[in-house]
Design a protein around this motif. Structure first.
Motif, mmCIF file in Angstrom:
data_model
loop_
_atom_site.group_PDB
_atom_site.id
_atom_site.type_symbol
_atom_site.label_atom_id
_atom_site.label_comp_id
_atom_site.label_asym_id
_atom_site.label_seq_id
_atom_site.Cartn_x
_atom_site.Cartn_y
_atom_site.Cartn_z
ATOM 1 N N GLU A 64 1.006 -1.242 0.026
ATOM 2 C CA GLU A 64 -0.042 -0.094 -0.047
ATOM 3 C C GLU A 64 0.769 1.288 0.015
ATOM 4 N N LEU A 65 0.576 2.311 -0.883
ATOM 5 C CA LEU A 65 1.149 3.446 -0.783
ATOM 6 C C LEU A 65 0.243 4.592 -0.312
ATOM 7 N N LYS A 66 0.499 5.037 0.780
ATOM 8 C CA LYS A 66 -0.152 6.241 1.375
ATOM 9 C C LYS A 66 0.471 7.365 2.025
ATOM 10 N N ASP A 107 6.580 11.991 -1.445
ATOM 11 C CA ASP A 107 5.114 12.258 -1.668
ATOM 12 C C ASP A 107 4.842 12.369 -3.097
ATOM 13 N N ASN A 108 5.830 12.404 -4.187
ATOM 14 C CA ASN A 108 5.573 12.288 -5.284
ATOM 15 C C ASN A 108 5.510 11.046 -6.165
ATOM 16 N N ILE A 109 5.617 10.038 -5.459
ATOM 17 C CA ILE A 109 5.532 8.520 -6.074
ATOM 18 C C ILE A 109 4.197 8.054 -6.065
ATOM 19 N N THR A 110 3.646 7.511 -7.061
ATOM 20 C CA THR A 110 2.545 7.114 -7.327
ATOM 21 C C THR A 110 2.387 5.522 -7.253
ATOM 22 N N GLN A 111 1.331 5.036 -7.020
ATOM 23 C CA GLN A 111 1.204 3.438 -7.031
ATOM 24 C C GLN A 111 1.648 2.791 -8.393
ATOM 25 N N GLU A 112 1.290 3.672 -9.344
ATOM 26 C CA GLU A 112 1.702 3.226 -10.913
ATOM 27 C C GLU A 112 3.197 3.199 -11.128
ATOM 28 N N ILE A 114 5.468 2.192 -8.889
ATOM 29 C CA ILE A 114 6.116 1.197 -8.451
ATOM 30 C C ILE A 114 5.639 -0.109 -8.700
ATOM 31 N N HIS A 115 6.717 -1.060 -9.228
ATOM 32 C CA HIS A 115 6.437 -2.410 -9.889
ATOM 33 C C HIS A 115 7.029 -3.465 -8.674
ATOM 34 N N ALA A 116 6.141 -4.450 -8.691
ATOM 35 C CA ALA A 116 6.339 -5.562 -7.444
ATOM 36 C C ALA A 116 6.022 -7.063 -8.399
ATOM 37 N N ALA A 117 6.970 -7.909 -7.849
ATOM 38 C CA ALA A 117 7.115 -9.261 -8.187
ATOM 39 C C ALA A 117 7.249 -10.070 -7.101
ATOM 40 N N PHE A 118 6.723 -11.358 -6.996
ATOM 41 C CA PHE A 118 6.933 -12.184 -5.855
ATOM 42 C C PHE A 118 7.592 -13.531 -6.550
ATOM 43 N N LYS A 119 8.711 -14.143 -6.093
ATOM 44 C CA LYS A 119 9.115 -15.340 -6.523
ATOM 45 C C LYS A 119 10.092 -16.061 -5.350
ATOM 46 N N ASP A 120 9.835 -17.182 -5.305
ATOM 47 C CA ASP A 120 10.552 -17.997 -4.299
ATOM 48 C C ASP A 120 10.842 -17.258 -2.941
ATOM 49 N N GLY A 121 9.745 -16.907 -2.290
ATOM 50 C CA GLY A 121 9.750 -16.219 -1.222
ATOM 51 C C GLY A 121 10.318 -14.888 -0.922
ATOM 52 N N VAL A 122 10.736 -14.303 -2.130
ATOM 53 C CA VAL A 122 11.253 -12.701 -2.043
ATOM 54 C C VAL A 122 10.309 -12.148 -2.879
ATOM 55 N N LEU A 123 10.036 -10.754 -2.230
ATOM 56 C CA LEU A 123 9.362 -9.692 -2.926
ATOM 57 C C LEU A 123 10.105 -8.716 -3.518
ATOM 58 N N THR A 124 10.168 -8.339 -4.654
ATOM 59 C CA THR A 124 10.985 -7.429 -5.365
ATOM 60 C C THR A 124 10.231 -6.407 -5.695
ATOM 61 N N LEU A 125 10.580 -5.116 -5.194
ATOM 62 C CA LEU A 125 9.943 -3.920 -5.627
ATOM 63 C C LEU A 125 11.003 -3.047 -6.147
ATOM 64 N N SER A 126 10.474 -2.279 -7.600
ATOM 65 C CA SER A 126 11.220 -1.239 -8.241
ATOM 66 C C SER A 126 10.535 0.039 -7.935
ATOM 67 N N VAL A 127 11.446 1.025 -7.245
ATOM 68 C CA VAL A 127 10.942 2.301 -7.010
ATOM 69 C C VAL A 127 11.595 3.288 -7.672
ATOM 70 N N PRO A 128 11.101 4.015 -8.561
ATOM 71 C CA PRO A 128 11.828 4.933 -9.132
ATOM 72 C C PRO A 128 12.439 6.287 -8.437
ATOM 73 N N LYS A 129 13.409 6.919 -9.110
ATOM 74 C CA LYS A 129 13.969 7.921 -8.362
ATOM 75 C C LYS A 129 12.946 9.263 -9.052
ATOM 76 N N LYS A 130 12.633 10.375 -8.432
ATOM 77 C CA LYS A 130 11.801 11.472 -8.772
ATOM 78 C C LYS A 130 12.177 12.431 -8.046
ATOM 79 N N GLU A 131 12.270 13.719 -8.806
ATOM 80 C CA GLU A 131 12.488 14.864 -8.056
ATOM 81 C C GLU A 131 11.502 15.516 -7.390
ATOM 82 N N GLU A 132 11.321 15.940 -6.302
ATOM 83 C CA GLU A 132 10.298 16.878 -5.780
ATOM 84 C C GLU A 132 9.992 17.952 -6.560
ATOM 85 N N ILE A 133 8.780 18.306 -6.851
ATOM 86 C CA ILE A 133 8.323 19.251 -7.615
ATOM 87 C C ILE A 133 8.213 20.582 -6.761
#
Length: 146
Positions: A64-66, A107-112, A114-133
């Motif tokens: 969840e992203l909040k 605060d500038n990261i949206t749920q779209e 972030i990309h997530a994958a789950f394999k062999d008991g490991v959750l992998t998340l990709s979070v982009p770098k974004k500059e604050e506006i």
């Protein structure tokens, strides 16, 4: 500029304590040391977060992203009932547990983003770098009548 906690010197500062784990079971004490251990790797475009979630299935995990915080929650209910031919229990074991962990990603990261994958008991998340506006300082005048 407010930097995400993934970039801080002490990565543990922004966590809400250690992973919260609740439940009872014979493997509870042994699994706690391996539960939700996290590795963060910086890439050119962002961050790769690898989180160990042994014993959980994909359906047990929620992300969840909040308010700029990414929260990973995992909950499981396992029942290992064994009976003999007469219906008498030979063994009856249950395990119920949950854990969660939060990261401030900005605060500038949206749920779209972030990309997530789950394999062999490991959750992998990709979070982009974004500059604050930067917010524009805009002077607002009040109209004076008369």
């Amino acid at each position: 500029m407010l930097m995400p906690s993934i970039l801080s010197n002490d990565f543990m500062d922004d966590f809400f304590g250690v992973p919260r784990v609740t439940g009872f079971g014979r493997n509870f004490d042994n699994d706690f040391s391996r539960m939700m251990t996290t590795d963060v790797k910086e890439t050119e475009s962002g961050y790769q977060v690898d989180m160990n979630l042994p014993g959980f299935s994909k359906e047990d995990i929620k992300a969840e992203l909040k308010d700029g915080y990414l929260t990973i929650k995992a909950e499981t209910n396992q029942n290992n009932d064994s009976q003999d031919d007469d219906g008498n229990y030979i063994r009856r074991e249950r395990y119920t547990g949950s854990c969660s962990r939060s990261f401030y990603v900005g605060d500038n990261i949206t749920q779209e983003d972030i990309h997530a994958a789950f394999k062999d008991g490991v959750l992998t998340l990709s979070v982009p770098k974004k500059e604050e506006i930067p917010q524009k300082d805009e002077t607002k005048y009040i109209a004076i009548e008369g």
